[in-house]
Design an enzyme around this catalytic site. Structure first.
Site, PDB file in Angstrom:
ATOM      1  N   TRP A 187      -3.603   6.802   2.724  1.00  0.00           N
ATOM      2  CA  TRP A 187      -5.028   6.356   3.521  1.00  0.00           C
ATOM      3  C   TRP A 187      -5.540   6.943   4.439  1.00  0.00           C
ATOM      4  O   TRP A 187      -5.176   6.758   5.224  1.00  0.00           O
ATOM      5  CB  TRP A 187      -5.074   3.972   3.764  1.00  0.00           C
TER       6      TRP A 187
ATOM      7  N   GLU B 191      -0.299  -6.689   9.142  1.00  0.00           N
ATOM      8  CA  GLU B 191      -2.078  -6.306   9.160  1.00  0.00           C
ATOM      9  C   GLU B 191      -2.797  -6.513   9.831  1.00  0.00           C
ATOM     10  O   GLU B 191      -3.717  -6.319  10.458  1.00  0.00           O
ATOM     11  CB  GLU B 191      -1.871  -6.224   7.340  1.00  0.00           C
TER      12      GLU B 191
ATOM     13  N   TYR C 266       0.732  -0.799  -7.745  1.00  0.00           N
ATOM     14  CA  TYR C 266      -0.209  -0.777  -7.650  1.00  0.00           C
ATOM     15  C   TYR C 266      -1.618  -0.844  -8.329  1.00  0.00           C
ATOM     16  O   TYR C 266      -1.780   0.472  -9.156  1.00  0.00           O
ATOM     17  CB  TYR C 266      -0.937   0.479  -6.534  1.00  0.00           C
TER      18      TYR C 266
ATOM     19  N   TYR D  76       1.101  -1.427  -0.642  1.00  0.00           N
ATOM     20  CA  TYR D  76      -0.107  -0.080   0.483  1.00  0.00           C
ATOM     21  C   TYR D  76       0.957   1.200  -0.337  1.00  0.00           C
ATOM     22  O   TYR D  76       1.296   1.242   1.050  1.00  0.00           O
ATOM     23  CB  TYR D  76      -0.362  -0.181   1.753  1.00  0.00           C
TER      24      TYR D  76
ATOM     25  N   ASP E  86     -12.916  -3.996   3.960  1.00  0.00           N
ATOM     26  CA  ASP E  86     -13.195  -4.726   2.548  1.00  0.00           C
ATOM     27  C   ASP E  86     -13.410  -5.836   1.551  1.00  0.00           C
ATOM     28  O   ASP E  86     -14.484  -5.765   0.932  1.00  0.00           O
ATOM     29  CB  ASP E  86     -11.520  -3.992   1.463  1.00  0.00           C
TER      30      ASP E  86
ATOM     31  N   ARG F 185      -6.912 -13.447   0.416  1.00  0.00           N
ATOM     32  CA  ARG F 185      -7.116 -12.614  -0.433  1.00  0.00           C
ATOM     33  C   ARG F 185      -8.373 -12.823  -0.856  1.00  0.00           C
ATOM     34  O   ARG F 185      -8.793 -13.337  -1.925  1.00  0.00           O
ATOM     35  CB  ARG F 185      -6.252 -12.238  -1.685  1.00  0.00           C
TER      36      ARG F 185
ATOM     37  N   GLY G 211     -13.765   0.138   4.965  1.00  0.00           N
ATOM     38  CA  GLY G 211     -12.120  -0.391   5.845  1.00  0.00           C
ATOM     39  C   GLY G 211     -12.330  -1.839   6.145  1.00  0.00           C
ATOM     40  O   GLY G 211     -11.875  -2.271   6.134  1.00  0.00           O
TER      41      GLY G 211
ATOM     42  N   TYR H 205      -9.284 -12.592   3.800  1.00  0.00           N
ATOM     43  CA  TYR H 205      -9.163 -11.290   4.340  1.00  0.00           C
ATOM     44  C   TYR H 205     -11.048 -10.985   5.587  1.00  0.00           C
ATOM     45  O   TYR H 205     -11.237 -10.559   4.212  1.00  0.00           O
ATOM     46  CB  TYR H 205      -8.955 -10.216   3.188  1.00  0.00           C
ATOM     47  N   TRP H 206     -10.822 -10.042   6.386  1.00  0.00           N
ATOM     48  CA  TRP H 206     -11.835  -9.657   6.942  1.00  0.00           C
ATOM     49  C   TRP H 206     -13.265 -10.909   7.073  1.00  0.00           C
ATOM     50  O   TRP H 206     -14.181 -10.052   6.496  1.00  0.00           O
ATOM     51  CB  TRP H 206     -12.581  -8.408   6.333  1.00  0.00           C
TER      52      TRP H 206
ATOM     53  N   TRP I  80      -7.892   6.468   6.439  1.00  0.00           N
ATOM     54  CA  TRP I  80      -8.735   5.492   8.330  1.00  0.00           C
ATOM     55  C   TRP I  80      -7.420   5.287   8.923  1.00  0.00           C
ATOM     56  O   TRP I  80      -6.139   5.319  10.071  1.00  0.00           O
ATOM     57  CB  TRP I  80      -9.237   4.907   9.009  1.00  0.00           C
TER      58      TRP I  80
END
Ligand code: GLC
Length: 432
Positions: free
Chosen positions: A37, A397, A85, A33, A167, A200, A165, A353-354, A39
């Site tokens: 960004w 992360e 990116y 990244y 994602d 991912r 946030g 991720y999330w 936040w």
């Protein structure tokens, strides 16, 4: 943990922040990244504040240099281009200087500015900077009220999963299905060259992300039109709770600065949200969650963002008890709190991720809320879990809530910041 280990982690955390510092802004992680960004920068400012207050304020000031005239604050500022990116500034094509994305991110900035202000030793030195930031913060909050509250309930409409946030949360799966990806075309992802593919988003998900970018671009980034016509329109529980808290913190700053009219306006925002937030309470799962505005469907997922109801300062005994019962149940399944998805959910994936992993920044917000509402031992548990994750795995992360292994990128700025500001300490105690 002995003092030597603590000192070593402090040193490492500062080294990460310095390494990711690009002068007046910080990148979340140099490889994955490479821009500023929204936040992330706010959280990073808290980390800097532990050793360089001036640099902390500068981080937020730089972010607000990229604010649009109507108050909108973008989720990425492309101060310098970076071919590594995707999607970069040419894909977003917002036509701004500096180039930015066309979507926003959770509005934590006001709460963090309040925190910087409260800890400032030399108030006289920082007051002019606070005075300058205040109208910019307020303009962003007004933008949310004007553009992103189509139901008039004080909630936050998200028009892209990246805005939230979180994602890749399963909360966005059903609302994304209606997105037409037939015209997305060919593109080259970059995230999967830097990171483990199993962590991912899938190709189908990525196609939808891009279709939404293309939709926004097609309107010339007309935010009013996007809010009305976008194929993805979801009230995000995370952004809604964060904005409600941010309005309370900005109100405290307005009072401090003697801005009576603005304070009244903020009180109205708060009252509206307190009345309207019931829209996000899903009786079936007895939890707060996000809700699709197009279909009216609840996501039906208990996520880490659901627990931000405490952070928002909602005081509803019966709902609070139900949220605490969820936390207790989740704590029996996951070694480390707070997983980004309920581990009992069939979509739970501890490293994707999330969809399972723990984020230090979300934990921080959840813990502040728990502490403020008197659930101090839960707040301590969330903090000590975060601390244990960082101690054993380093500054990742995110982390697997079952094994504690690091997931996503390493040397992560906001994780380092959360260590310095919060996880290393003995107590979660923010606004009191
Ligand atoms: C990912 C996260 C988002 C964060 C960004 C930079 O996109 O989901 O919340 O802001 O990385 O760290």
């Amino acid at each position: 943990m002995g003092p030597a280990v603590q000192t070593e982690l402090d040193r490492r955390a500062r080294e990460i922040l310095r390494g990711n510092d690009r002068g007046s802004y910080t990148v979340p992680n140099g490889r994955v990244y490479p821009f500023q960004w929204n936040w992330d920068s706010a959280f990073v400012a808290l980390g800097f504040a532990s050793f360089d207050e001036d640099r902390a304020w500068r981080e937020i000031e730089t972010l607000f240099q990229a604010q649009w005239n109507d108050g909108f604050l973008p989720h990425i500022v492309f101060w310098r281009d970076d071919a590594g990116y995707f999607p970069g500034p040419a894909v977003w094509a917002t036509g701004r200087t500096p180039p930015t994305s066309g979507i926003t991110q959770p509005p934590v900035a006001s709460s963090i500015v309040r925190s910087l202000w409260m800890r400032a030793h030399d108030k006289a030195a920082f007051r002019p900077r606070l005075e300058t930031l205040f109208p910019k913060l307020l303009a962003w909050h007004r933008w949310f009220a004007r553009v992103r509250d189509p139901l008039g309930k004080g909630l936050v409409l998200a028009i892209h999963p990246w805005e939230t946030g979180r994602d890749n949360s399963p909360e966005w799966d059903a609302p994304s299905l209606a997105i037409d990806t037939s015209r997305v075309g060919v593109y080259q992802r970059r995230d999967t060259t830097h990171l483990d593919q199993s962590m991912r988003p899938t190709k189908a998900e990525y196609d939808r992300y891009l279709a939404l970018v293309q939709f926004g671009r097609g309107t010339g980034w007309d935010q009013q039109r996007i809010a009305q016509e976008n194929p993805f329109r979801v009230v995000d529980v995370g952004m809604t709770m964060v904005l409600l808290r941010a309005n309370r913190d900005l109100l405290a700053l307005a009072e401090e600065l003697g801005r009576g009219q603005e304070a009244d306006e903020l009180r109205r925002f708060i009252a509206r949200a307190e009345m309207g937030v019931g829209y996000l309470w899903d009786e079936q799962i007895e939890s707060y969650c996000s809700r699709d505005v197009i279909t009216g469907q609840f996501s039906g997922f208990v996520t880490s963002a659901s627990f931000l109801s405490f952070y928002a300062g909602l005081q509803d005994d019966s709902r609070d008890r139900k949220m605490l019962a969820h936390l207790e149940r989740i704590a029996e399944r996951a070694k480390y709190l707070v997983p980004s998805l309920d581990p009992e959910n069939e979509g739970f994936d501890s490293i994707r991720y999330w969809r399972g992993p723990v984020w230090a920044v979300v934990n921080y917000l959840v813990a502040i809320g728990l502490a403020d509402s008197g659930h101090v031992s839960w707040a301590d548990r969330v903090r000590s879990d975060t601390r244990a994750l960082i101690e054993s795995a380093g500054f990742y992360e995110s982390y697997c809530p079952i094994t504690g292994r690091g997931t996503g990128g390493g040397d992560f700025s906001w994780t380092a910041a959360m260590w310095l500001h919060w996880a290393r300490n003995g107590r979660t105690n923010e606004s009191k």
